[in-house]
Design a protein around this motif. Structure first.
Motif, PDB file in Angstrom:
ATOM      1  N   MET A   1      37.878  63.201  66.233  1.00  0.00           N
ATOM      2  CA  MET A   1      37.429  63.073  67.627  1.00  0.00           C
ATOM      3  C   MET A   1      36.874  64.389  68.153  1.00  0.00           C
ATOM      4  O   MET A   1      36.429  64.466  69.290  1.00  0.00           O
ATOM      5  CB  MET A   1      38.602  62.676  68.529  1.00  0.00           C
ATOM      6  CG  MET A   1      39.378  61.484  68.050  1.00  0.00           C
ATOM      7  SD  MET A   1      40.557  60.939  69.294  1.00  0.00           S
ATOM      8  CE  MET A   1      41.889  62.116  69.062  1.00  0.00           C
TER       9      MET A   1
ATOM     10  N   THR B   1      33.515  60.874  71.248  1.00  0.00           N
ATOM     11  CA  THR B   1      34.191  61.483  72.399  1.00  0.00           C
ATOM     12  C   THR B   1      35.442  60.663  72.697  1.00  0.00           C
ATOM     13  O   THR B   1      35.466  59.459  72.430  1.00  0.00           O
ATOM     14  CB  THR B   1      33.299  61.467  73.657  1.00  0.00           C
ATOM     15  OG1 THR B   1      33.109  60.112  74.102  1.00  0.00           O
ATOM     16  CG2 THR B   1      31.942  62.100  73.396  1.00  0.00           C
TER      17      THR B   1
ATOM     18  N   GLU C   1      36.755  53.695  71.149  1.00  0.00           N
ATOM     19  CA  GLU C   1      37.566  53.262  70.020  1.00  0.00           C
ATOM     20  C   GLU C   1      37.212  54.198  68.861  1.00  0.00           C
ATOM     21  O   GLU C   1      36.239  54.945  68.959  1.00  0.00           O
ATOM     22  CB  GLU C   1      37.297  51.791  69.664  1.00  0.00           C
ATOM     23  CG  GLU C   1      35.942  51.335  70.091  1.00  0.00           C
ATOM     24  CD  GLU C   1      35.442  50.068  69.445  1.00  0.00           C
ATOM     25  OE1 GLU C   1      36.064  49.535  68.525  1.00  0.00           O
ATOM     26  OE2 GLU C   1      34.376  49.634  69.859  1.00  0.00           O
TER      27      GLU C   1
ATOM     28  N   VAL D   1      35.670  52.161  82.908  1.00  0.00           N
ATOM     29  CA  VAL D   1      35.553  53.519  83.430  1.00  0.00           C
ATOM     30  C   VAL D   1      34.306  54.259  82.921  1.00  0.00           C
ATOM     31  O   VAL D   1      33.678  55.010  83.662  1.00  0.00           O
ATOM     32  CB  VAL D   1      36.865  54.302  83.183  1.00  0.00           C
ATOM     33  CG1 VAL D   1      37.015  54.695  81.719  1.00  0.00           C
ATOM     34  CG2 VAL D   1      36.986  55.480  84.114  1.00  0.00           C
TER      35      VAL D   1
ATOM     36  N   TRP E   1      38.486  59.779  75.615  1.00  0.00           N
ATOM     37  CA  TRP E   1      39.124  59.868  76.931  1.00  0.00           C
ATOM     38  C   TRP E   1      39.683  58.516  77.295  1.00  0.00           C
ATOM     39  O   TRP E   1      39.632  57.582  76.478  1.00  0.00           O
ATOM     40  CB  TRP E   1      38.167  60.427  77.985  1.00  0.00           C
ATOM     41  CG  TRP E   1      36.891  59.661  78.243  1.00  0.00           C
ATOM     42  CD1 TRP E   1      35.863  59.459  77.357  1.00  0.00           C
ATOM     43  CD2 TRP E   1      36.507  59.024  79.462  1.00  0.00           C
ATOM     44  NE1 TRP E   1      34.862  58.736  77.954  1.00  0.00           N
ATOM     45  CE2 TRP E   1      35.233  58.444  79.259  1.00  0.00           C
ATOM     46  CE3 TRP E   1      37.088  58.897  80.715  1.00  0.00           C
ATOM     47  CZ2 TRP E   1      34.547  57.751  80.253  1.00  0.00           C
ATOM     48  CZ3 TRP E   1      36.403  58.204  81.705  1.00  0.00           C
ATOM     49  CH2 TRP E   1      35.157  57.635  81.472  1.00  0.00           C
TER      50      TRP E   1
HETATM   51  C1  WTA Z   1      40.919  54.477  72.851  1.00  0.00           C
HETATM   52  C2  WTA Z   1      37.863  54.383  77.575  1.00  0.00           C
HETATM   53  C3  WTA Z   1      39.712  56.541  69.205  1.00  0.00           C
HETATM   54  C4  WTA Z   1      42.265  55.183  72.926  1.00  0.00           C
HETATM   55  C5  WTA Z   1      37.068  55.637  77.945  1.00  0.00           C
HETATM   56  C6  WTA Z   1      42.444  55.411  74.418  1.00  0.00           C
HETATM   57  C7  WTA Z   1      39.581  55.997  71.424  1.00  0.00           C
HETATM   58  C8  WTA Z   1      41.831  54.158  74.980  1.00  0.00           C
HETATM   59  C9  WTA Z   1      38.465  56.843  71.606  1.00  0.00           C
HETATM   60  C10 WTA Z   1      41.357  54.332  76.401  1.00  0.00           C
HETATM   61  C11 WTA Z   1      37.987  57.548  70.459  1.00  0.00           C
HETATM   62  C12 WTA Z   1      38.975  55.942  73.508  1.00  0.00           C
HETATM   63  N1  WTA Z   1      38.636  57.363  69.294  1.00  0.00           N
HETATM   64  N2  WTA Z   1      40.197  55.866  70.246  1.00  0.00           N
HETATM   65  N3  WTA Z   1      36.926  58.341  70.528  1.00  0.00           N
HETATM   66  N4  WTA Z   1      38.107  56.791  72.905  1.00  0.00           N
HETATM   67  N5  WTA Z   1      39.851  55.452  72.620  1.00  0.00           N
HETATM   68  O1  WTA Z   1      41.046  53.396  79.256  1.00  0.00           O
HETATM   69  O2  WTA Z   1      43.273  54.347  72.422  1.00  0.00           O
HETATM   70  O3  WTA Z   1      39.298  51.828  78.307  1.00  0.00           O
HETATM   71  O4  WTA Z   1      43.787  55.560  74.789  1.00  0.00           O
HETATM   72  O5  WTA Z   1      39.009  54.317  78.329  1.00  0.00           O
HETATM   73  O6  WTA Z   1      40.734  53.870  74.121  1.00  0.00           O
HETATM   74  O7  WTA Z   1      40.647  53.200  76.815  1.00  0.00           O
HETATM   75  P1  WTA Z   1      40.006  53.120  78.249  1.00  0.00           P
END
Ligand code: WTA
Length: 576
Positions: free
Chosen positions: A378, A354, A333, A258, A356
């Motif tokens: 975050m 960031t 992450e 995404v 999301w």
């Molecule tokens: C994790 C990615 C910690 C989280 C845009 C979320 C994070 C999942 C962070 C979504 C952050 C994303 N700190 N964890 N800054 N950003 N996550 O759908 O567990 O691939 O629910 O979207 O990544 O992953 P997705």
């Protein structure tokens, strides 16, 4: 954390005035309506994501500005203006119309990061069809599941990648056209298409693109986004990534995920920003070379990449001039404090974390140019977003205490649906909240701190992998009786995939060399059938898996055992 390390911001040090002057002021007033006038709406209130990214710049000075600076894995380059992309994407829209594609049809893209991907994606959106993106590491099973579930009628791919679907093609009756973009026939067909096209007047709730994403159970689900998301993508890119007209921006994410779509295509181009795309693999020296060569000013990347750069130290930077860099951000992450400190040491500025998800469609929580960073946090909810920490029943959790990270539904880029799975969509909502699946806590200043997932979803190198998909792939192997898969913490990749495997004939693999051979065979098997990035880096053979009395694998127990932690409540556990 009692005394977090704080990086304060000195307005005098800003090279350029941040777009968001005051977080507190913005957070105190409603946001979305004020930005709507900056986007292009069709008469009657329609909106189209691709029209806003490209066509609306036609006839303005942005038309002749460079939109895409592309570099391939062999150092080959190409560049495209906004005007070029308008014409090229029109040719794709006309081509699709010629195939009979109509609004609402699903058009999937299984392509490496080549310029065609960008033109085909934008062209698809202009026709009102729903673009589906497939990560180029996917193999047969992963591709089949997604193409079958979505009922895609067109697939854009390359001759090299198309072999991965040849075996399952017969089982995909809806897939009428497989278009290999590097075949001479297609190259000539696309060049004959007219380069003007009247963008379909989509309305805000019409579907724009979809991505399959993993949860704990079952096959991946199709998260669908609507054109209305443009409002939030636009504003977050301006306030969080702080994009200004003269920026050269590099988002390192692949459009199979995404981030690579929203912040690697749509949002920066809605703002008329020049973007760098690198089609090659991660390599520290190549990456530093790209930052230097293209004079990148704003860089949006991910913690695993930062940690991999960190592992090489600052030595490779000595010969580089990266003085163009002015703003760094990260997503996907947890961004660990060491990585932020290293950013300051290596580049003279911190990475801004960031947060999301695929489902939220845009950034929901962030650190901002003007806001002090509490490293490890975050940041704060995007102005206009209501976040909360809640118990499982939806009641509020006090500041300082861990709970479910949740949001009040109704933000512009919230997913429109889960493809043909209303039950799954509904399962995200509790007591008037959208529940993210992440655990977090809020401090008394309103900063949010990530704790972990509340489910078994794995994040490896920032990529989201569902344990069920990997388990299903493993049990397809003739020697495997059962498999349980977890994310195991890893210093560099955040997590690695670890599989616990029960063999049908364990006696056959008693010798270490035999079990080592089988381990390798299983890894290759998953890489070849599911996806290159989703294979278990560690495999442990065990006699039986912990299961609930109803037969569900208890990954929580596998994880606790792996981590040497107490295994917690086992009241639902089958005798173990
Ligand atoms: C994790 C990615 C910690 C989280 C845009 C979320 C994070 C999942 C962070 C979504 C952050 C994303 N700190 N964890 N800054 N950003 N996550 O759908 O567990 O691939 O629910 O979207 O990544 O992953 P997705």
């Amino acid at each position: 954390m009692e005394h977090p390390e704080i990086i304060s911001k000195d307005p005098k040090s800003f090279r350029i005035k941040p777009n968001l002057a005051s977080y507190d002021e913005a957070a105190a007033s409603p946001q979305w309506d004020s930005v709507k006038s900056e986007l292009k709406w069709f008469d009657g209130g329609g909106i189209n994501y691709a029209y806003n990214a490209i066509d609306r710049h036609l006839g303005t000075p942005v038309e002749s500005k460079t939109a895409l600076l592309w570099e391939g894995d062999r150092g080959d380059t190409a560049s495209f203006t906004f005007g070029d992309l308008a014409r090229l994407s029109n040719q794709y829209a006309n081509f699709l119309t010629g195939l009979g594609v109509k609004k609402g049809d699903r058009v999937f893209l299984f392509l490496p990061r080549i310029p065609v991907l960008y033109c085909a994606f934008l062209g698809t959106l202009k026709t009102g069809a729903v673009a589906g993106l497939l990560f180029s590491a996917f193999q047969e099973t992963a591709l089949f599941d997604r193409l079958e579930n979505s009922g895609a009628s067109v697939l854009f791919t390359t001759t090299e990648l198309s072999s991965r679907i040849s075996k399952v093609r017969d089982k995909l009756p809806n897939l009428k056209h497989i278009v290999t973009v590097n075949s001479p026939d297609f190259v000539s067909a696309i060049s004959r298409q007219p380069d003007s096209y009247a963008c379909v007047r989509t309305v805000p709730d019409d579907y724009a693109f979809m991505l399959y994403t993993s949860g704990t159970t079952g096959k991946p689900k199709g998260v669908v986004h609507a054109h209305r998301g443009a409002v939030q993508a636009y504003l977050t890119a301006r306030w969080v990534l702080d994009l200004h007209p003269d920026d050269i921006y590099w988002c390192t994410a692949d459009p199979g995920w995404v981030t690579g779509i929203v912040y690697g295509i749509l949002a920066p181009w809605m703002l008329g920003i020049t973007m760098v795309v690198h089609a090659g693999r991660f390599d520290p020296d190549t990456w530093y070379g790209l930052l230097e060569k293209y004079h990148v000013t704003v860089w949006y990347t991910a913690p695993t990449a930062i940690r991999m750069l960190m592992a090489k130290g600052t030595e490779p930077l000595k010969t580089r001039n990266l003085s163009s860099l002015r703003y760094l951000a990260s997503v996907g992450e947890p961004l660990n404090p060491e990585a932020i400190r290293w950013g300051v040491k290596a580049f003279g500025m911190p990475f801004h974390d960031t947060w999301w998800q695929t489902e939220t469609g845009s950034i929901m929580m962030a650190n901002y140019p003007t806001l002090p960073i509490k490293i490890g946090s975050m940041g704060k909810p995007f102005p206009g977003i209501t976040a909360g920490i809640i118990e499982d029943d939806g009641s509020a959790v006090a500041d300082g205490k861990e709970g479910n990270l949740a949001f009040k539904p109704g933000w512009p880029s919230m997913m429109a649906t889960v493809w043909q799975n209303q039950k799954k969509y509904d399962s995200y909502f509790t007591a008037g909240w959208y529940v993210s699946g992440d655990r977090a806590w809020r401090d008394s200043d309103g900063y949010y701190w990530f704790v972990g997932r509340s489910d078994d979803v794995i994040k490896t190198s920032g990529e989201r992998v569902g344990p069920f998909e990997v388990e299903s792939a493993l049990v397809e192997h003739p020697e495997v009786a059962e498999a349980g898969v977890i994310g195991k913490p890893d210093q560099v990749r955040g997590e690695i995939i670890k599989a616990f495997v029960v063999l049908k004939n364990p006696m056959k693999f008693q010798k270490p060399e035999d079990s080592a051979k089988l381990t390798e065979e299983l890894q290759v098997f998953v890489k070849k059938n599911l996806a290159g990035h989703a294979y278990p880096r560690e495999i442990e053979f065990i006699d039986r898996l912990p299961k609930t009395r109803s037969g569900k694998i208890m990954r929580r127990i596998l994880k606790a055992k792996e981590m040497g932690q107490p295994i917690g409540d086992t009241s639902t556990l089958e005798e173990y």
